[in-house]
Design a protein around this motif. Structure first.
Motif, PDB file in Angstrom:
ATOM      1  N   ASP A   1      35.123  51.371  39.951  1.00  0.00           N
ATOM      2  CA  ASP A   1      35.686  52.055  38.774  1.00  0.00           C
ATOM      3  C   ASP A   1      36.846  51.254  38.177  1.00  0.00           C
ATOM      4  O   ASP A   1      37.883  51.810  37.794  1.00  0.00           O
ATOM      5  CB  ASP A   1      36.160  53.466  39.133  1.00  0.00           C
TER       6      ASP A   1
ATOM      7  N   SER B   1      32.997  47.223  38.091  1.00  0.00           N
ATOM      8  CA  SER B   1      33.442  48.514  37.574  1.00  0.00           C
ATOM      9  C   SER B   1      32.570  49.642  38.097  1.00  0.00           C
ATOM     10  O   SER B   1      33.058  50.746  38.375  1.00  0.00           O
ATOM     11  CB  SER B   1      33.422  48.488  36.045  1.00  0.00           C
ATOM     12  N   GLU B   2      31.265  49.381  38.224  1.00  0.00           N
ATOM     13  CA  GLU B   2      30.383  50.423  38.745  1.00  0.00           C
ATOM     14  C   GLU B   2      30.673  50.729  40.208  1.00  0.00           C
ATOM     15  O   GLU B   2      30.482  51.867  40.664  1.00  0.00           O
ATOM     16  CB  GLU B   2      28.929  49.985  38.571  1.00  0.00           C
TER      17      GLU B   2
ATOM     18  N   GLU C   1      37.754  52.213  34.635  1.00  0.00           N
ATOM     19  CA  GLU C   1      38.177  53.598  34.492  1.00  0.00           C
ATOM     20  C   GLU C   1      39.651  53.791  34.846  1.00  0.00           C
ATOM     21  O   GLU C   1      40.212  54.857  34.625  1.00  0.00           O
ATOM     22  CB  GLU C   1      37.324  54.504  35.378  1.00  0.00           C
TER      23      GLU C   1
END
Length: 299
Positions: free
Chosen positions: A259, A255-256, A262
């Motif tokens: 994303d 996810s970092e 998000e």
């Protein structure tokens, strides 16, 4: 000549009568008396038997026995109730007001009381049996003080079950009932049957999920086998049964970089450790089909 012979015969008869040698029976008795066991028995055993016989004769009377018991009881009571052996107050350190009140209620000690009548181990077991108490030490201090040192369980996690909300410590042990979630908003939340038995693993997952910040809502135990991480916007991360912490680290790292969390993702499925599956939200799926139809009609 006859007179001399008569005197000799009389002297021989006198010598035979004055023979100091004991008879065979006396000899055997004397040898028997010289035996160490017999001598010890006569010196010690005989007096003991005489004393026991006298004591048995004295105690044969029920009245005498009752009188001796009364004398012993009075002497023991007088000794045990001396001021230096009396416990007058109970002091409780390390416990809050409510826990201290529970300790006094569960022990139900009527003070002042002789220290000989207090079972410190049993009192400690009663105190440790209380849910909020982690450890306890009980001792008698000088001055007639029953000292109770308590270490309470520190709430570390909130467990939501069918029975309501409960506070658990970092080992999953029950601490207390929780009326409202707002009373401990800072504590992480777990839910589901059997979640309390895996509280230690849940705390490791919460520590791993710290980069998610306020988006993290809690953990749900599914089928008493695995965890679902619940985020805001209805998102879920379905973790595998084995090595859930490593799987969550993988999702957070992805996810970092990309994303992932998000986007319009409803579920990130990691139940199969070798394959990551993503399920989109319904509006995102409709938009995807609409874009696909537009691309096909353009050709």
């Amino acid at each position: 000549m006859r007179a001399l012979t008569a005197r000799r015969n009389a002297s021989a008869r006198a010598d035979s009568r004055a023979d100091p040698a004991p008879s065979r029976l006396k000899y055997r008795i004397q040898r028997w008396m010289l035996t160490p066991g017999i001598r010890t028995g006569l010196r010690l055993g005989l007096p003991i038997c005489v004393v026991l016989a006298a004591a048995g004769g004295y105690l044969a009377s029920e009245t005498r026995r009752a009188h001796l018991v009364d004398l012993y009881t009075e002497a023991r009571t007088a000794f045990e109730t001396r001021p230096e052996f009396m416990v007058n107050v109970m002091a409780i350190d390390g416990a809050g007001d409510s826990v201290a009140a529970d300790i006094r209620e569960v022990t139900s000690l009527d003070l002042p009381r002789s220290s000989f009548d207090l079972d410190l181990a049993a009192i400690r077991d009663l105190i440790v049996g209380l849910d909020p108490v982690k450890t306890a030490a009980v001792r008698i201090r000088p001055g007639g003080i029953l000292q109770v040192d308590v270490v309470e369980r520190a709430p570390a996690i909130v467990w939501r079950s069918r029975d309501g909300l409960a506070l658990l410590d970092d080992t999953g042990a029950f601490v207390a009932e929780l009326g409202q979630r707002s009373l401990h908003p800072d504590l992480p939340l777990i839910a589901g049957r059997g979640a309390d038995k895996k509280a230690v693993e849940a705390l490791r997952l919460f520590a791993t999920a710290r980069p998610l910040g306020a988006r993290l809502r809690g953990l749900i135990r599914v089928g008493e086998r695995r965890w679902d991480v619940v985020l805001d916007r209805g998102q879920r991360i379905q973790l595998p049964v084995e090595r859930p912490v490593a799987a969550l680290e993988r999702v957070i790292a992805m996810s970092e970089v990309k994303d992932l969390l998000e986007r319009d993702v409803a579920v990130v499925d990691l139940r199969l450790p070798t394959r990551l599956t993503v399920r989109m939200n319904a509006p995102a799926v409709e938009d995807w089909w609409r874009i696909r139809e537009l691309n096909e009609s353009s050709f």
